[in-house]
Structure formats: C-alpha cells, structure tokens
Design a protein around this motif. Sequence first.
Motif: not given
Length: 387
Positions: A123-127, A322-332, A334-345
């Motif tokens: 996933s890529s985010i441009i600001v 802000s960078e903090q906004d991007v960090r939160h979005m890339l670390g999200d 939520t969204g079940g098995c197809y979430c942004v941050w993929r690490e369900n353990g």
Amino acid sequence: MSSGKILPRRQAIPVLYTRGTHYEVGFDMGRTFGSMIKNFLILSQPLNETYLPQYATTKGRQIYNETLESVKCSFPQYIRELEGVADGAEVEFHKLFLLHLDEILPQSLKHQPRCKNQPTGCSSIIVNKPHCRLLGHTEDALTETLNHYYFVVAHIISDKPQGKYNVKEEHFMSLCYAGHLPGYTMSHNQHGLVFSINTISAELLRSGKTPRHFITRALLATSNVDDAFRVLQDAGVGAADACSINFTFLGDPRQMFYNVEMAPNPERKNESHLSIKEVPMGSCNFHANQFDRIHMDQANEPMVESSISRMRTFKAFKPPASEQDVRHMLGDATGGCYCVWRENGRADEVVKTISVGIFDLNAKTFSLYSDNPSLTQAHCTLPLLYK
C-alpha cells in the motif's frame, strides 16, 4: 517442503555500502547476504512448488530462455549484476532469475498449475502539501520473506556506457528482498528520485519482454521525470508484467508526484501500456495492488479483494496532513484479514507486512519501520542521497 525455519519478526535491518562494477556490486550483495539468500531459496514456496517444476519442462525452459535473452539485449549490465549475486552467494543463477520472472512463467503456461494466489502486495500513500511532502509505503509479502531483506547503498561506475540507455554511473539506495536486484521496493537515487512499487497481477503476461523487476532496476539510473517515463515505456520491447510506480524527484520545480500504472500492451506489442496520474501540490493519492485506471483483466482475485479493502480503509480516514497521519494509516489493523498492517499472529498466516517506509521530501530523510509504525518509532532514519 522445506527444512528452513521462519524466525519471529527481527528488529534488525542490515545495510551494505558497496562500490564497483555491476558484477562487483552484485557479488558483494551475494557474498554479504549469502546465508540469507540461501535460506530464502529454501523457504520460497512459489520457487520450489511452481517455478522450478515449470522451468524443468520444455515449454517452461523456452519461456525462460527467450525472456533472459530479451533482458540481455536491453540490460546486459543487470544480468551481470544478478550473476554477481549468484556467484557471491554460491547459488544457481537460474533460481534467482526465476524469482525475477515471478508469475511470467506460470501465466504463460496456461495449461500448467499456477502457484496459489495469495493477497500479497503493498500500500502506498502520497501526501503532497507545502509543509508535508511524504511517500509512505508498506512492504507486504509472503510470510517466508519476513527477515529476508536488506538495504543496499551502491555506487556503480562503468568504464563504458551500459545497456540500451548508455548509463555509465549509478548511485542509489534500495531495500532488497534476498537474492533480488535493487529497485523493486522502496528506493531512491542521487538525482533525487524516490519511488515505491505496488505489484499488480495482470492476466495477460508476455514472455520475451522485460520483467517489471528489470524495468524498475533501470529506473534507479534515471535523472529526471522524462527519463523515468522513457524507462517505464521501454520502447522496442515493453513490460512483460504489471505494477504501479509512485514517484517524484527532489528539486523538480513542478513539485509533482506521479502514480504510473504499467502493464503489458495488448495493442502496441513493443512498448509498455502506461497510465500516468499526476498528484499536484495540495493533494494526496493512495494506491494498492489493482488497476485503478487501466482496463485489463487481473489474475489474482484475493489480491484485488485485499486492495479494495485497504483502499476503503484509507478513504475512511481524513486526508493525511502529517507524518503521524500516514503512520496511523499504514499501521491500521482494522478491516479483517485484508487489513493494511498484516500481522495477526497466527502460525498459518500466509502474508505479512514485513516493513514500512516513509520518505520525507522536506526533511530529505527515509525512515524504515520493522514493526507497526502506528505503535513504534522508526527503526532507522537515513538521509536521502541527493546531490
């Protein structure tokens, strides 16, 4: 099928500084990271369960050979670089080249079984705002890729012009998967180029053309926007497979970001099919692992479903500022098995986010996170190589 062991997520990111010819730089990568490369070749299920068995067939070997010869004609220096990696790591060259062919071989062998589709991708985010010019990116890959990556900072000087674009010097930094050439992840070069890649699985792939790994490797030698478009167009040959490139140049007076969707061209066979989107000052853009603008069949349904889910998650946020906004979005998560941050353990988790990177164009830095960026600090922050 393998005796290799997948380790827990490591908080270590090795960096190699190397200088020399293409072969010498490749050899240094192989020699330095040989054990990691060998282990990855043991662990890689697509390589061992799909690519190698198909390579052993007459038709598979034909596709391999005609694609290898095509790359040798356009970019012989990158073949020498990959030969250096193989020699330095003491592994077979054909295994590394098969990794760079990726899905070209199974997609070209329609009657052969393909490797099982998984919702891999990035996933890529441009600001692009005056006070905040960022390119943020997740590296999502099959679980066996976790801990199998490293930074390469390379300065390549050739005694004569190399390849179809007559390049004599390259100076870049790139995050590399084990055994892979630089350029297919988060990268930047001395001319101010910064970019990230989103893999796209097109249904129509072409053997004898240029694999995306080699096109984006050539992107590392570009010095301006027009040069970058020329490399992506790959006139005379064209892309064998598809991806999306998010890029800009530091120092560009227009201060423009670009998202380029690149695919094999079904009509003009000897150049890539490109869809270029400008992201001007004052705007943002998101991209995952599906075509947003090119109308072409896609082969990996789980990847498309995952992309739709991740894009839906991004659009639920306020536009990042802000960078903090991007960090939160890339670390999200939520969204079940197809979430942004993929690490369900889970032990059977097939895909993970192996790292997150954020280019800050105003600060001229690149920060890499080896864990969730919304919960942790950057593992390292490195200056951009901008002269």
